[in-house]
Design a protein around this motif. Structure first.
Motif, PDB file in Angstrom:
ATOM      1  N   UNK A   1       0.829  -1.160   0.009  1.00  0.00           N
ATOM      2  CA  UNK A   1       0.247   0.095   0.071  1.00  0.00           C
ATOM      3  C   UNK A   1       1.010   1.101   0.067  1.00  0.00           C
ATOM      4  N   UNK A   2       0.362   2.304  -0.764  1.00  0.00           N
ATOM      5  CA  UNK A   2       1.083   3.487  -0.922  1.00  0.00           C
ATOM      6  C   UNK A   2       1.072   4.010   0.557  1.00  0.00           C
ATOM      7  N   UNK A   3       2.321   4.388   1.111  1.00  0.00           N
ATOM      8  CA  UNK A   3       2.428   5.078   2.451  1.00  0.00           C
ATOM      9  C   UNK A   3       2.253   6.379   2.448  1.00  0.00           C
ATOM     10  N   UNK A   4       1.746   6.832   3.688  1.00  0.00           N
ATOM     11  CA  UNK A   4       1.295   8.208   3.829  1.00  0.00           C
ATOM     12  C   UNK A   4       2.622   9.080   3.934  1.00  0.00           C
ATOM     13  N   UNK A   5       2.529  10.421   3.630  1.00  0.00           N
ATOM     14  CA  UNK A   5       3.487  11.431   3.761  1.00  0.00           C
ATOM     15  C   UNK A   5       4.071  11.334   5.016  1.00  0.00           C
ATOM     16  N   UNK A   6       3.506  11.187   6.046  1.00  0.00           N
ATOM     17  CA  UNK A   6       4.071  11.202   7.638  1.00  0.00           C
ATOM     18  C   UNK A   6       4.936  10.098   7.851  1.00  0.00           C
ATOM     19  N   UNK A   7       4.380   8.542   7.258  1.00  0.00           N
ATOM     20  CA  UNK A   7       5.031   7.568   7.474  1.00  0.00           C
ATOM     21  C   UNK A   7       6.581   7.497   6.635  1.00  0.00           C
ATOM     22  N   UNK A   8       6.402   8.168   5.537  1.00  0.00           N
ATOM     23  CA  UNK A   8       7.771   8.285   4.741  1.00  0.00           C
ATOM     24  C   UNK A   8       8.606   9.067   5.237  1.00  0.00           C
ATOM     25  N   UNK A   9       8.031  10.298   6.055  1.00  0.00           N
ATOM     26  CA  UNK A   9       9.038  11.230   6.731  1.00  0.00           C
ATOM     27  C   UNK A   9       9.685  10.560   7.688  1.00  0.00           C
TER      28      UNK A   9
END
Length: 340
Positions: free
Chosen positions: A226-234
């Motif tokens: 699943x595409x990760x959220x911006x928060x998880x990528x950060x």
């Protein structure tokens, strides 16, 4: 969402546990892992349960290197789809990039970063569990598997400059010396492998163009992450960048191909800020680093991205309600709850 790991990671667990006179099935039940997963390597098990299993088993067996012993018997084929990806690459550089990009097919908690500078290649590994818990055994198993993978790709003549661990050395180094056959660094600033960067452009003898095309098509089907959220990528980038001293909102945004303002807008959609995520990552990493009782507190300040130890001390007292020294002493004076 809980992170998951392919149950192929439990290959040879039963045999190793029995050889050390502990009951593998009792240990599995303690952490709520269904023994049925031992017969299906593609079953996904919770990362937190895996980490507990490894630490509990190490304590029950009375050994410090249970995770590394698990890695010792691994073959490249145990990596399942990831093994196909690795073997289909034409050069070591592309193989490492493939490992970094597709390691989630095997282990969702593992992150890798490769840094090349002045002819030196640093392969850093970070484990991101769902909760604060000991990671020594999981770290040694994961690094052991990575090391063995590189040896398969590059040949038995390959020797890294060093294999590094953040945690202290065990009392008995014989298993480490047997598995790694390289210089070992404990109480290091990283968990990872240091070697010559010239390996990056070495061709891999297993490369076959037709196989590579087939694997790319296979991955299009399998790679359903699943595409990760911006928060998880950060959050992931902060974990990787903090020890380098280059963790700022500008640098993180650059890694994501964004400018600072655009990154802030993405984070606002999930009700978070860069500062909040940075503070949470520092908290998790502080707990992880403080479990190493031999690491000076001034080193922790640097690893957590503080310019001065005094800034770290103020932050820690505000976050935990006591000094870092008092917190560590309290932890050492109590039995680790994860091993009960």
């Amino acid at each position: 969402m809980k992170k998951l790991h392919r149950s192929a990671c439990l290959t040879n667990y039963v045999e190793l546990a029995q050889s050390l006179n502990i009951s593998p099935f009792d240990q599995l039940r303690r952490v709520n892992i269904n023994p049925a997963c031992l017969t299906n390597p593609d079953t996904k098990i919770p990362v937190s349960a895996l980490f507990h299993l490894l630490e509990n088993s190490a304590q029950a067996a009375g050994v410090e290197n249970f995770g590394l012993r698990m890695a010792e018997g691994r073959q490249l084929s145990n990596l399942g789809p990831l093994a196909l990806v690795i073997k289909s690459q034409p050069t070591m550089r592309q193989a490492l990039e493939a490992i970094r990009s597709y390691t989630h097919l095997q282990a969702e908690e593992v992150m890798l970063m490769f840094e090349e500078n002045d002819g030196v290649l640093v392969i850093r590994e970070e484990l991101m569990p769902d909760q604060s818990q000991p990671t020594r055994q999981a770290t040694e198993m994961s690094l052991g598997i990575l090391y063995r993978t590189l040896r398969v790709l590059l040949g038995n003549e390959w020797r890294p400059t060093a294999v590094c661990f953040r945690h202290p050395a065990p009392a008995d180094l014989r298993v480490h010396q047997r598995v790694f056959d390289a210089r070992l660094q404990f109480n290091s600033n990283i968990d990872g492998i240091i070697c010559r960067a010239t390996i990056l452009d070495d061709p891999l003898p297993s490369y076959d163009a037709e196989t590579a095309r087939y694997v790319r098509k296979l991955l299009d089907v399998m790679n359903a992450e699943p595409v990760q959220s911006a928060a998880e990528n950060v959050r992931q980038l902060i974990w990787l960048l903090l020890p380098t001293g280059r963790c700022s909102v500008e640098v993180v945004a650059q890694h994501l191909g964004l400018d600072r303002r655009t990154l802030h807008r993405h984070l606002q959609k999930s009700g978070q800020t860069f500062s909040d995520i940075l503070d949470g990552a520092r908290r998790d990493l502080a707990v992880k680093y403080l479990s190493n009782s031999q690491r000076p507190l001034k080193d922790l300040a640097e690893l957590l991205g503080f310019s001065e130890p005094s800034a770290f001390s103020r932050w820690f007292a505000g976050r935990f309600g006591c000094t870092a020294s008092a917190w560590r002493q309290h932890q050492l004076s109590e039995k680790n709850p994860f091993l009960q």
